[in-house]
Write a protein that holds these residues in place. Structure first.
Motif: not given
Length: 174
Positions: A80-86, A117, A119
């Motif tokens: 899965p695409p890596a989540p954007e860093p917080v 977008r 959840p």
């Protein structure tokens, strides 16, 4: 993934079982070994495909596919695409909130499109809330953003509130 050890194990087990029954059973086991190999490989491939289907459901939006190369299956994993860093709050750039237009300025009715977008669990809740109020999800989101930015109570949807005399509807029409 090499299935040969599994097929060889099946042949050994079949030979051991046939040995206990004599020469005629041993000859039959040898004749059945070749056709059984294809059936065993197909069965193992079906089991692996079903298992990877379960893994893919848990890994979504990533996936795991089973591909057949020659006689042996191989797994192809799509992460899965890596989540954007917080970003930490001190590093975040906060856009200023634009105040609502003064009472004298009328909204010119220009609409703009944005992509939002959410959840899946929030999307479902937003759809349920909109349906409960008889609104489209878009109208419900517009109202929620407006209420949030204006800081007021619940705003009525355009065209749905009664006028002060209670005789008709007010709002805007395109």
């Amino acid at each position: 993934m090499d299935l040969t050890p599994y097929v060889d194990n099946l042949r050994r087990e079949l030979a051991v079982a046939a040995d206990a029954s004599g020469d005629e059973a041993r000859a039959l086991a040898e004749r059945l070994s070749a056709p059984l190999e294809s059936a065993v490989r197909l069965t193992l491939l079906n089991v692996l495909s079903a298992a990877m289907g379960d893994v893919t459901r848990e890994l979504a939006p990533g996936s795991v596919d089973v591909r057949l190369r020659g006689l042996d299956p191989e797994f192809v994993v799509t992460a899965p695409p890596a989540p954007e860093p917080v970003r930490e709050e001190r590093d975040a750039v906060v856009a200023p909130v634009v105040a609502a237009a003064p009472a004298g300025e009328a909204d010119d009715g220009t609409m703009v499109r944005i992509n939002l977008r959410l959840p899946a669990h929030l999307k479902g809740r937003a759809e349920s809330a909109a349906a409960a109020e008889g609104l489209s999800v878009n109208a419900w989101l517009v109202r929620a953003v407006s209420v949030s930015l204006d800081g007021g109570g619940r705003a009525s949807a355009p065209g749905r509130g009664k006028d002060s005399g209670g005789r008709g509807f007010t709002g805007w029409v395109r």
